[in-house]
Design an enzyme around this catalytic site. Structure first.
Site, PDB file in Angstrom:
ATOM      1  CG  ASP A   7      -0.321   0.258   2.522  1.00 14.29           C
ATOM      2  OD1 ASP A   7       0.934   0.298   2.599  1.00 14.29           O
ATOM      3  OD2 ASP A   7      -1.055   0.458   3.518  1.00 14.29           O
ATOM      4  CB  THR A  66       2.074  -2.525  10.901  1.00 14.37           C
ATOM      5  OG1 THR A  66       0.908  -2.989  10.203  1.00 14.37           O
ATOM      6  CG2 THR A  66       1.787  -1.177  11.561  1.00 14.37           C
ATOM      7  CG  HIS A  97      10.232 -25.060  11.511  1.00 13.61           C
ATOM      8  ND1 HIS A  97      10.116 -25.240  12.867  1.00 13.61           N
ATOM      9  CD2 HIS A  97      11.515 -25.420  11.207  1.00 13.61           C
ATOM     10  CE1 HIS A  97      11.254 -25.688  13.375  1.00 13.61           C
ATOM     11  NE2 HIS A  97      12.128 -25.799  12.383  1.00 13.61           N
ATOM     12  CG  HIS A 133       8.687 -28.869  10.057  1.00 15.03           C
ATOM     13  ND1 HIS A 133       8.264 -28.332  11.255  1.00 15.03           N
ATOM     14  CD2 HIS A 133      10.021 -29.089  10.180  1.00 15.03           C
ATOM     15  CE1 HIS A 133       9.301 -28.208  12.069  1.00 15.03           C
ATOM     16  NE2 HIS A 133      10.382 -28.674  11.443  1.00 15.03           N
TER      17      HIS A 133
HETATM   18  O1  LIG Z   1      -1.988  -2.782   8.700  1.00 13.89           O
HETATM   19  C1  LIG Z   1      -2.146  -1.765   8.005  1.00 13.89           C
HETATM   20  C2  LIG Z   1      -1.037  -1.041   7.401  1.00 13.89           C
HETATM   21  O2  LIG Z   1       0.001  -0.807   8.319  1.00 13.89           O
HETATM   22  C3  LIG Z   1      -1.407   0.252   6.671  1.00 13.89           C
HETATM   23  O3  LIG Z   1      -0.259   0.607   5.935  1.00 13.89           O
HETATM   24  C4  LIG Z   1      -1.825   1.399   7.572  1.00 13.89           C
HETATM   25  O4  LIG Z   1      -2.932   1.074   8.361  1.00 13.89           O
HETATM   26  C5  LIG Z   1      -2.123   2.637   6.738  1.00 13.89           C
HETATM   27  O5  LIG Z   1      -2.508   3.689   7.572  1.00 13.89           O
HETATM   28  P1  LIG Z   1      -2.683   5.163   7.008  1.00 13.89           P
HETATM   29  O6  LIG Z   1      -3.834   5.125   6.049  1.00 13.89           O
HETATM   30  O7  LIG Z   1      -2.977   5.985   8.231  1.00 13.89           O
HETATM   31  O8  LIG Z   1      -1.423   5.550   6.312  1.00 13.89           O
END
Ligand SMILES: O=C[C@H](O)[C@H](O)[C@H](O)COP(=O)(O)O
Length: 143
Positions: A7, A66, A97, A133
């Site tokens: 993203d 994240t 694993h 595994h």
């Molecule tokens: O888990 C979600 C991700 O870390 C997204 O990149 C994050 O939530 C995006 O947040 P925002 O729209 O505030 O940049």
């Protein structure tokens, strides 16, 4: 062929991972996003995961701020085992694993150098193939 997606939060790191792949002659397909404009991680995580599940791509790498949202999204696709890793040992162990077929990272969690070490470890570690595994992966597949 590696499926790669992010993203907006993972866009810059995705570009750095793409450069690493190019420099190492590893072919990849970029499933977006295409800029740092705000967008929705499930769209891109799903697109990369579908390519891995279909066999078009052998493995996938997905990145958001994240790594959490895009890994959750990828793991919704049947056949995907997407591991969120913040250091190389987890990347190594999830290949050995879990035979993870996708790697997720958080661009807000790992720096560029660490991320590239994680990618290198993930791509170069084979599945151990050990019976216990394989058995556990089969149990995951049954769920
Ligand atoms: O888990 C979600 C991700 O870390 C997204 O990149 C994050 O939530 C995006 O947040 P925002 O729209 O505030 O940049």
């Amino acid at each position: 062929m590696i499926a790669i997606a992010s993203d907006h939060g993972g866009y810059d790191l995705k570009e750095k991972v793409k450069k690493y792949l190019e420099e190492n002659n590893i072919p990849f397909q970029d499933f977006g996003c295409d800029s740092k404009a705000s967008c929705d991680y499930p769209v891109f995580g799903h697109a990369a995961a579908k390519a891995v599940a279909a066999g078009t791509c052998e493995k996938g790498i997905v990145i958001c701020t994240t790594g959490i949202g895009i890994s959750i999204s990828a793991n919704k696709v049947k056949g995907i085992r997407c591991a969120l890793c913040s250091e190389p040992l987890s990347a190594k162990m999830t290949r050995l694993h879990n035979d993870a077929n996708m790697l997720a990272m958080g661009a807000g969690i790992v720096g560029e150098n660490l991320a590239l070490e994680i990618v290198e470890t993930f791509l170069n570690t084979p599945f151990s193939g050990e019976e216990r595994h394989s058995r556990r992966i089969s149990l995951i597949e049954e769920i």
